[in-house]
Write a protein that holds these residues in place. Structure first.
Motif, PDB file in Angstrom:
ATOM      1  N   ARG A  67      13.902  25.751   7.654  1.00  0.00           N
ATOM      2  CA  ARG A  67      13.751  24.301   7.450  1.00  0.00           C
ATOM      3  C   ARG A  67      14.834  23.768   6.529  1.00  0.00           C
ATOM      4  N   ILE A  68      15.145  24.560   5.484  1.00  0.00           N
ATOM      5  CA  ILE A  68      16.179  24.137   4.541  1.00  0.00           C
ATOM      6  C   ILE A  68      17.491  23.928   5.303  1.00  0.00           C
ATOM      7  N   VAL A  69      17.823  24.879   6.193  1.00  0.00           N
ATOM      8  CA  VAL A  69      19.053  24.781   6.984  1.00  0.00           C
ATOM      9  C   VAL A  69      18.994  23.550   7.895  1.00  0.00           C
ATOM     10  N   GLN A  70      17.861  23.392   8.583  1.00  0.00           N
ATOM     11  CA  GLN A  70      17.747  22.280   9.536  1.00  0.00           C
ATOM     12  C   GLN A  70      17.765  20.914   8.839  1.00  0.00           C
ATOM     13  N   ILE A  71      17.124  20.821   7.685  1.00  0.00           N
ATOM     14  CA  ILE A  71      17.126  19.546   6.950  1.00  0.00           C
ATOM     15  C   ILE A  71      18.547  19.253   6.457  1.00  0.00           C
ATOM     16  N   THR A  72      19.241  20.301   6.026  1.00  0.00           N
ATOM     17  CA  THR A  72      20.608  20.124   5.527  1.00  0.00           C
ATOM     18  C   THR A  72      21.560  19.708   6.649  1.00  0.00           C
ATOM     19  N   LYS A  73      21.496  20.437   7.775  1.00  0.00           N
ATOM     20  CA  LYS A  73      22.479  20.245   8.847  1.00  0.00           C
ATOM     21  C   LYS A  73      22.005  19.318   9.959  1.00  0.00           C
ATOM     22  N   GLY A  74      20.703  19.047  10.024  1.00  0.00           N
ATOM     23  CA  GLY A  74      20.157  18.248  11.125  1.00  0.00           C
ATOM     24  C   GLY A  74      20.055  19.058  12.399  1.00  0.00           C
ATOM     25  N   LYS A  75      19.417  18.490  13.413  1.00  0.00           N
ATOM     26  CA  LYS A  75      19.325  19.169  14.707  1.00  0.00           C
ATOM     27  C   LYS A  75      19.053  18.110  15.769  1.00  0.00           C
ATOM     28  N   ASN A  76      19.876  18.079  16.812  1.00  0.00           N
ATOM     29  CA  ASN A  76      19.752  17.050  17.852  1.00  0.00           C
ATOM     30  C   ASN A  76      19.619  15.657  17.216  1.00  0.00           C
ATOM     31  N   THR A  77      18.478  14.959  17.431  1.00  0.00           N
ATOM     32  CA  THR A  77      18.376  13.604  16.862  1.00  0.00           C
ATOM     33  C   THR A  77      17.917  13.585  15.401  1.00  0.00           C
ATOM     34  N   MET A  78      17.608  14.756  14.819  1.00  0.00           N
ATOM     35  CA  MET A  78      17.236  14.746  13.397  1.00  0.00           C
ATOM     36  C   MET A  78      18.480  14.593  12.531  1.00  0.00           C
ATOM     37  N   THR A  79      18.378  13.669  11.589  1.00  0.00           N
ATOM     38  CA  THR A  79      19.475  13.349  10.670  1.00  0.00           C
ATOM     39  C   THR A  79      19.811  14.549   9.778  1.00  0.00           C
ATOM     40  N   PRO A  80      21.090  14.870   9.581  1.00  0.00           N
ATOM     41  CA  PRO A  80      21.423  15.845   8.536  1.00  0.00           C
ATOM     42  C   PRO A  80      21.265  15.175   7.165  1.00  0.00           C
ATOM     43  N   PHE A  81      20.587  15.846   6.236  1.00  0.00           N
ATOM     44  CA  PHE A  81      20.332  15.217   4.935  1.00  0.00           C
ATOM     45  C   PHE A  81      21.307  15.658   3.855  1.00  0.00           C
ATOM     46  N   GLU A  82      22.267  16.479   4.232  1.00  0.00           N
ATOM     47  CA  GLU A  82      23.335  16.888   3.344  1.00  0.00           C
ATOM     48  C   GLU A  82      24.093  15.610   2.959  1.00  0.00           C
ATOM     49  N   GLY A  83      24.294  15.382   1.682  1.00  0.00           N
ATOM     50  CA  GLY A  83      24.961  14.138   1.266  1.00  0.00           C
ATOM     51  C   GLY A  83      23.980  13.017   0.964  1.00  0.00           C
ATOM     52  N   ILE A  84      22.751  13.102   1.512  1.00  0.00           N
ATOM     53  CA  ILE A  84      21.714  12.107   1.193  1.00  0.00           C
ATOM     54  C   ILE A  84      20.814  12.683   0.104  1.00  0.00           C
ATOM     55  N   LEU A  85      20.437  13.952   0.302  1.00  0.00           N
ATOM     56  CA  LEU A  85      19.591  14.635  -0.675  1.00  0.00           C
ATOM     57  C   LEU A  85      20.380  15.785  -1.298  1.00  0.00           C
ATOM     58  N   SER A  86      20.060  16.100  -2.551  1.00  0.00           N
ATOM     59  CA  SER A  86      20.701  17.243  -3.213  1.00  0.00           C
ATOM     60  C   SER A  86      20.054  18.533  -2.677  1.00  0.00           C
ATOM     61  N   PRO A  87      20.737  19.679  -2.853  1.00  0.00           N
ATOM     62  CA  PRO A  87      20.147  20.947  -2.401  1.00  0.00           C
ATOM     63  C   PRO A  87      18.755  21.184  -3.014  1.00  0.00           C
ATOM     64  N   GLN A  88      18.560  20.776  -4.274  1.00  0.00           N
ATOM     65  CA  GLN A  88      17.251  20.940  -4.921  1.00  0.00           C
ATOM     66  C   GLN A  88      16.202  20.070  -4.234  1.00  0.00           C
ATOM     67  N   GLU A  89      16.601  18.847  -3.851  1.00  0.00           N
ATOM     68  CA  GLU A  89      15.664  17.940  -3.188  1.00  0.00           C
ATOM     69  C   GLU A  89      15.304  18.466  -1.794  1.00  0.00           C
ATOM     70  N   ILE A  90      16.305  19.019  -1.095  1.00  0.00           N
ATOM     71  CA  ILE A  90      16.061  19.570   0.235  1.00  0.00           C
ATOM     72  C   ILE A  90      15.090  20.743   0.141  1.00  0.00           C
ATOM     73  N   LYS A  91      15.290  21.583  -0.879  1.00  0.00           N
ATOM     74  CA  LYS A  91      14.399  22.715  -1.098  1.00  0.00           C
ATOM     75  C   LYS A  91      12.966  22.213  -1.356  1.00  0.00           C
ATOM     76  N   ALA A  92      12.831  21.192  -2.187  1.00  0.00           N
ATOM     77  CA  ALA A  92      11.509  20.660  -2.540  1.00  0.00           C
ATOM     78  C   ALA A  92      10.813  20.061  -1.324  1.00  0.00           C
TER      79      ALA A  92
END
Ligand code: HEC
Length: 103
Positions: A67-92
């Motif tokens: 999930r951490i990878v997918q939230i960071t990089k996105g997948k298909n229509t899911m937004t990549p959150f890298e640059g929007i959320l910090s790595p700590q926020e993505i983990k949380a």
């Protein structure tokens, strides 16, 4: 006398600060708050909304690490959150999303 008043008021300030909650910004990011802000659009509060082809998080088999990878990089229509959320926020938020999944 004035010296005594100054030290007494300094003492009062120290006591007042000691009783406060720990600094909000120093604490670990709040995964639930992040989810409600960024993820409910597609996934819904309970993870089941499934908008824009998003997967139902309540039955997801995806592990927290994936999930951490997918939230960071996105997948298909899911937004990549890298640059929007910090790595700590993505983990949380990944950890919070695990709580929506039925065990
Ligand atoms: C723009 C809509 C959108 C937003 C916003 C969004 N997602 Fe997604 N999400 C998707 C889509 C679409 C998929 C399915 C991707 C695929 O496998 O094709 C998905 C899949 C997932 C999965 C994998 C589920 C599975 O079983 O495959 C997880 C976990 C997830 N999202 C978490 C999140 C989190 C956490 C957030 C907020 C930080 C978020 N998503 C925000 C659209 C979104």
């Amino acid at each position: 006398m004035s010296k005594l008043i100054i030290s007494l008021s300094l003492f009062a300030v120290v006591i007042a600060c000691a009783g406060k909650e720990p600094n909000k910004y120093a604490a670990a990011p709040d995964g639930e708050a992040i989810f409600k802000k960024y993820c409910v659009l597609c996934h819904g509060v309970d993870g089941k909304l499934g908008l824009n082809g998003s997967k139902d998080l309540s039955i997801s088999k995806v592990t927290e690490a994936e999930r951490i990878v997918q939230i960071t990089k996105g997948k298909n229509t899911m937004t990549p959150f890298e640059g929007i959320l910090s790595p700590q926020e993505i983990k949380a938020v990944a950890a919070y999303s695990m709580t929506l999944t039925k065990k």
